[in-house]
Design a protein around this motif. Structure first.
Motif, mmCIF file in Angstrom:
data_model
loop_
_atom_site.group_PDB
_atom_site.id
_atom_site.type_symbol
_atom_site.label_atom_id
_atom_site.label_comp_id
_atom_site.label_asym_id
_atom_site.label_seq_id
_atom_site.Cartn_x
_atom_site.Cartn_y
_atom_site.Cartn_z
ATOM 1 N N VAL A 150 10.351 -30.889 -12.961
ATOM 2 C CA VAL A 150 10.468 -31.487 -14.554
ATOM 3 C C VAL A 150 10.798 -30.186 -15.282
ATOM 4 O O VAL A 150 10.066 -29.395 -15.612
ATOM 5 N N VAL A 151 11.733 -30.493 -16.221
ATOM 6 C CA VAL A 151 12.087 -29.408 -17.226
ATOM 7 C C VAL A 151 10.997 -29.555 -18.350
ATOM 8 O O VAL A 151 10.996 -30.469 -18.878
ATOM 9 N N TRP A 152 10.289 -28.518 -18.619
ATOM 10 C CA TRP A 152 9.308 -28.448 -19.587
ATOM 11 C C TRP A 152 9.836 -28.095 -20.858
ATOM 12 O O TRP A 152 9.828 -26.978 -21.511
ATOM 13 N N GLN B 129 4.612 -42.089 -15.173
ATOM 14 C CA GLN B 129 3.740 -41.990 -16.517
ATOM 15 C C GLN B 129 2.673 -43.250 -16.301
ATOM 16 O O GLN B 129 1.366 -43.107 -16.593
ATOM 17 N N LEU B 130 3.446 -44.352 -16.087
ATOM 18 C CA LEU B 130 2.631 -45.450 -16.004
ATOM 19 C C LEU B 130 1.657 -45.653 -14.969
ATOM 20 O O LEU B 130 0.581 -46.131 -14.685
ATOM 21 N N SER C 45 12.673 -33.534 -22.616
ATOM 22 C CA SER C 45 11.819 -34.212 -21.564
ATOM 23 C C SER C 45 10.890 -35.155 -22.159
ATOM 24 O O SER C 45 9.891 -34.843 -22.407
ATOM 25 N N GLU C 46 11.496 -36.489 -22.182
ATOM 26 C CA GLU C 46 10.878 -37.489 -22.833
ATOM 27 C C GLU C 46 9.251 -37.879 -22.458
ATOM 28 O O GLU C 46 8.529 -38.086 -22.981
ATOM 29 N N TYR C 47 9.163 -37.781 -21.053
ATOM 30 C CA TYR C 47 7.934 -38.309 -20.463
ATOM 31 C C TYR C 47 7.194 -37.063 -19.877
ATOM 32 O O TYR C 47 6.220 -37.130 -19.127
ATOM 33 N N ARG C 48 7.818 -35.706 -20.120
ATOM 34 C CA ARG C 48 6.730 -34.656 -19.873
ATOM 35 C C ARG C 48 5.207 -34.637 -19.637
ATOM 36 O O ARG C 48 4.820 -35.327 -20.687
ATOM 37 N N PRO C 49 4.497 -34.346 -18.829
ATOM 38 C CA PRO C 49 4.812 -33.648 -17.644
ATOM 39 C C PRO C 49 5.233 -34.699 -16.599
ATOM 40 O O PRO C 49 5.564 -34.073 -15.472
#
Length: 77
Positions: A12-14, A29-30, A18-22
């Motif tokens: 994942v690009v930090w 996320q869920l 990135s809407e859901y980072r990390p």
């Protein structure tokens, strides 16, 4: 900078795009949130001495500690 998604290990690009980072996605996320809700995830507690003190307090002790606070302690900033 790239990091691994804690759920699926995808790169994942930090950055702010990135809407859901990390996490890589809403799904990951869920899944992680579900782990916390089911108490599968936890944060390590401090020393046993701290835990013993917290569990040995009764309502009177708590009220006594709260009464020692400054008058504006409970006011929102």
């Amino acid at each position: 900078m790239k990091v691994q998604c804690p759920t699926c290990q995808t790169q994942v690009v930090w950055d702010t795009t990135s809407e859901y980072r990390p996490f890589c996605s809403k799904r990951c996320q869920l899944i992680d949130l579900g782990g916390w809700a089911n108490e599968e995830n936890s944060i390590a507690a401090g020393s046993d001495k701290e835990n013993e003190m917290a569990s040995s307090l009764d309502i009177e002790d708590i009220e006594a500690l709260l009464s020692q606070q400054e008058p504006d302690f409970f006011k929102a900033n």
